[in-house]
Scaffold this motif. Structure first.
Motif, PDB file in Angstrom:
ATOM      1  N   UNK A 104      67.322  29.849  74.616  1.00 37.95           N
ATOM      2  CA  UNK A 104      66.467  31.010  74.354  1.00 37.95           C
ATOM      3  C   UNK A 104      64.999  30.589  74.274  1.00 37.95           C
ATOM      4  N   UNK A 105      64.748  29.428  73.661  1.00 36.96           N
ATOM      5  CA  UNK A 105      63.376  28.923  73.563  1.00 36.96           C
ATOM      6  C   UNK A 105      62.834  28.602  74.961  1.00 36.96           C
ATOM      7  N   UNK A 106      63.671  28.015  75.800  1.00 34.55           N
ATOM      8  CA  UNK A 106      63.250  27.705  77.172  1.00 34.55           C
ATOM      9  C   UNK A 106      62.959  28.986  77.950  1.00 34.55           C
ATOM     10  N   UNK A 107      63.805  29.987  77.797  1.00 32.48           N
ATOM     11  CA  UNK A 107      63.586  31.263  78.482  1.00 32.48           C
ATOM     12  C   UNK A 107      62.296  31.917  78.003  1.00 32.48           C
ATOM     13  N   UNK A 108      62.048  31.877  76.700  1.00 25.49           N
ATOM     14  CA  UNK A 108      60.825  32.460  76.157  1.00 25.49           C
ATOM     15  C   UNK A 108      59.597  31.706  76.670  1.00 25.49           C
ATOM     16  N   UNK A 109      59.704  30.395  76.767  1.00 23.67           N
ATOM     17  CA  UNK A 109      58.596  29.586  77.282  1.00 23.67           C
ATOM     18  C   UNK A 109      58.329  29.912  78.752  1.00 23.67           C
ATOM     19  N   UNK A 110      59.391  30.047  79.533  1.00 26.39           N
ATOM     20  CA  UNK A 110      59.222  30.400  80.950  1.00 26.39           C
ATOM     21  C   UNK A 110      58.551  31.764  81.092  1.00 26.39           C
ATOM     22  N   UNK A 111      58.985  32.725  80.295  1.00 30.83           N
ATOM     23  CA  UNK A 111      58.366  34.060  80.331  1.00 30.83           C
ATOM     24  C   UNK A 111      56.888  33.984  79.950  1.00 30.83           C
ATOM     25  N   UNK A 112      56.576  33.203  78.926  1.00 30.16           N
ATOM     26  CA  UNK A 112      55.188  33.058  78.481  1.00 30.16           C
ATOM     27  C   UNK A 112      54.338  32.413  79.572  1.00 30.16           C
ATOM     28  N   UNK A 113      54.898  31.439  80.252  1.00 28.08           N
ATOM     29  CA  UNK A 113      54.183  30.764  81.323  1.00 28.08           C
ATOM     30  C   UNK A 113      53.880  31.744  82.462  1.00 28.08           C
ATOM     31  N   UNK A 114      54.857  32.546  82.845  1.00 25.23           N
ATOM     32  CA  UNK A 114      54.652  33.537  83.911  1.00 25.23           C
ATOM     33  C   UNK A 114      53.639  34.609  83.493  1.00 25.23           C
ATOM     34  N   UNK A 115      53.735  35.073  82.254  1.00 29.21           N
ATOM     35  CA  UNK A 115      52.784  36.083  81.770  1.00 29.21           C
ATOM     36  C   UNK A 115      51.363  35.515  81.755  1.00 29.21           C
ATOM     37  N   UNK A 116      51.227  34.273  81.314  1.00 27.56           N
ATOM     38  CA  UNK A 116      49.907  33.651  81.266  1.00 27.56           C
ATOM     39  C   UNK A 116      49.351  33.474  82.675  1.00 27.56           C
ATOM     40  N   UNK A 117      50.185  33.030  83.605  1.00 30.37           N
ATOM     41  CA  UNK A 117      49.734  32.874  84.995  1.00 30.37           C
ATOM     42  C   UNK A 117      49.283  34.221  85.560  1.00 30.37           C
ATOM     43  N   UNK A 118      50.018  35.263  85.281  1.00 33.49           N
ATOM     44  CA  UNK A 118      49.660  36.603  85.749  1.00 33.49           C
ATOM     45  C   UNK A 118      48.327  37.043  85.142  1.00 33.49           C
ATOM     46  N   UNK A 119      48.151  36.805  83.866  1.00 32.01           N
ATOM     47  CA  UNK A 119      46.888  37.133  83.196  1.00 32.01           C
ATOM     48  C   UNK A 119      45.729  36.343  83.815  1.00 32.01           C
ATOM     49  N   UNK A 120      45.949  35.053  84.038  1.00 35.62           N
ATOM     50  CA  UNK A 120      44.894  34.217  84.620  1.00 35.62           C
ATOM     51  C   UNK A 120      44.514  34.707  86.015  1.00 35.62           C
ATOM     52  N   UNK A 121      45.496  35.102  86.799  1.00 34.65           N
ATOM     53  CA  UNK A 121      45.211  35.603  88.132  1.00 34.65           C
ATOM     54  C   UNK A 121      44.393  36.890  88.059  1.00 34.65           C
ATOM     55  N   UNK A 122      44.804  37.821  87.205  1.00 33.68           N
ATOM     56  CA  UNK A 122      44.034  39.064  87.050  1.00 33.68           C
ATOM     57  C   UNK A 122      42.610  38.762  86.582  1.00 33.68           C
ATOM     58  N   UNK A 123      42.475  37.832  85.665  1.00 34.00           N
ATOM     59  CA  UNK A 123      41.164  37.458  85.148  1.00 34.00           C
ATOM     60  C   UNK A 123      40.279  36.866  86.241  1.00 34.00           C
ATOM     61  N   UNK A 124      40.839  35.987  87.044  1.00 31.37           N
ATOM     62  CA  UNK A 124      40.057  35.352  88.114  1.00 31.37           C
ATOM     63  C   UNK A 124      39.702  36.350  89.214  1.00 31.37           C
ATOM     64  N   UNK A 125      40.604  37.282  89.496  1.00 30.95           N
ATOM     65  CA  UNK A 125      40.274  38.318  90.479  1.00 30.95           C
ATOM     66  C   UNK A 125      39.127  39.187  89.954  1.00 30.95           C
ATOM     67  N   UNK A 126      39.145  39.469  88.655  1.00 33.33           N
ATOM     68  CA  UNK A 126      38.046  40.218  88.055  1.00 33.33           C
ATOM     69  C   UNK A 126      36.743  39.437  88.105  1.00 33.33           C
ATOM     70  N   UNK A 127      36.818  38.136  87.836  1.00 33.73           N
ATOM     71  CA  UNK A 127      35.632  37.290  87.903  1.00 33.73           C
ATOM     72  C   UNK A 127      35.078  37.254  89.329  1.00 33.73           C
ATOM     73  N   UNK A 128      35.965  37.224  90.315  1.00 34.58           N
ATOM     74  CA  UNK A 128      35.539  37.235  91.719  1.00 34.58           C
ATOM     75  C   UNK A 128      34.754  38.508  92.038  1.00 34.58           C
ATOM     76  N   UNK A 129      35.222  39.636  91.551  1.00 38.54           N
ATOM     77  CA  UNK A 129      34.506  40.905  91.786  1.00 38.54           C
ATOM     78  C   UNK A 129      33.108  40.865  91.164  1.00 38.54           C
TER      79      UNK A 129
END
Length: 145
Positions: A104-129
């Motif tokens: 369960x801890x591994x699954x939660x960590x994987x989810x957190x990693x994916x959510x963070x990557x998604x946030x970082x991508x949205x943030x960088x796309x915003x910075x690009x604009x």
């Protein structure tokens, strides 16, 4: 199709450009857009067909290119320091709450990693604009001398 091409270009640029360098962003954007349009045209030409079929094919290829670039950007960002640190923190917190629930801890960590990557991508796309808007307005980035 133009919107799909722009999204595909943006995804390539945020993964490769120094977003603090407006000139590099502009050069990479122009090169990526030309390369993307060439790729789409070559695929359409190989598939043949009439004008309506070529238009449909171009749209589908543009979607595929955009989706592949988004997936590649997210894969790169899941390996970033920010995403790994967030995953590690979530993993440790989950184990503190339930010491025997390793899966369960591994699954939660994987989810957190994916959510963070998604946030970082949205943030960088915003910075690009923002970088492009400042360049279009003739204004340097904040903090530039």
């Amino acid at each position: 199709m133009d919107l799909l091409v722009q999204e595909a270009v943006d995804l390539a640029v945020v993964g490769r450009a120094d977003l603090d360098d407006a000139e590099q962003v502009a050069q990479l954007t122009a090169r990526c857009e030309a390369d993307t349009r060439t790729l789409i045209a070559e695929v359409c030409q190989r598939r043949g067909g009439d004008e309506a079929w070529a238009s449909y094919t171009a749209q589908e290829v543009a979607k595929q290119v955009r989706d592949e670039r988004r997936a590649a950007a997210l894969r790169r960002l899941t390996g970033s320091g920010e995403a790994v640190a967030e995953a590690d923190a979530v993993y440790e917190a989950a184990l503190r709450q339930h010491p025997r629930a390793v899966h369960a801890a591994e699954a939660a960590a994987d989810d957190a990693c994916r959510r963070t990557a998604s946030y970082l991508l949205r943030s960088r796309l915003g910075q690009l604009k923002v970088v492009r808007a400042r360049a279009a307005a003739g204004r340097p980035r904040r903090g530039a001398a």
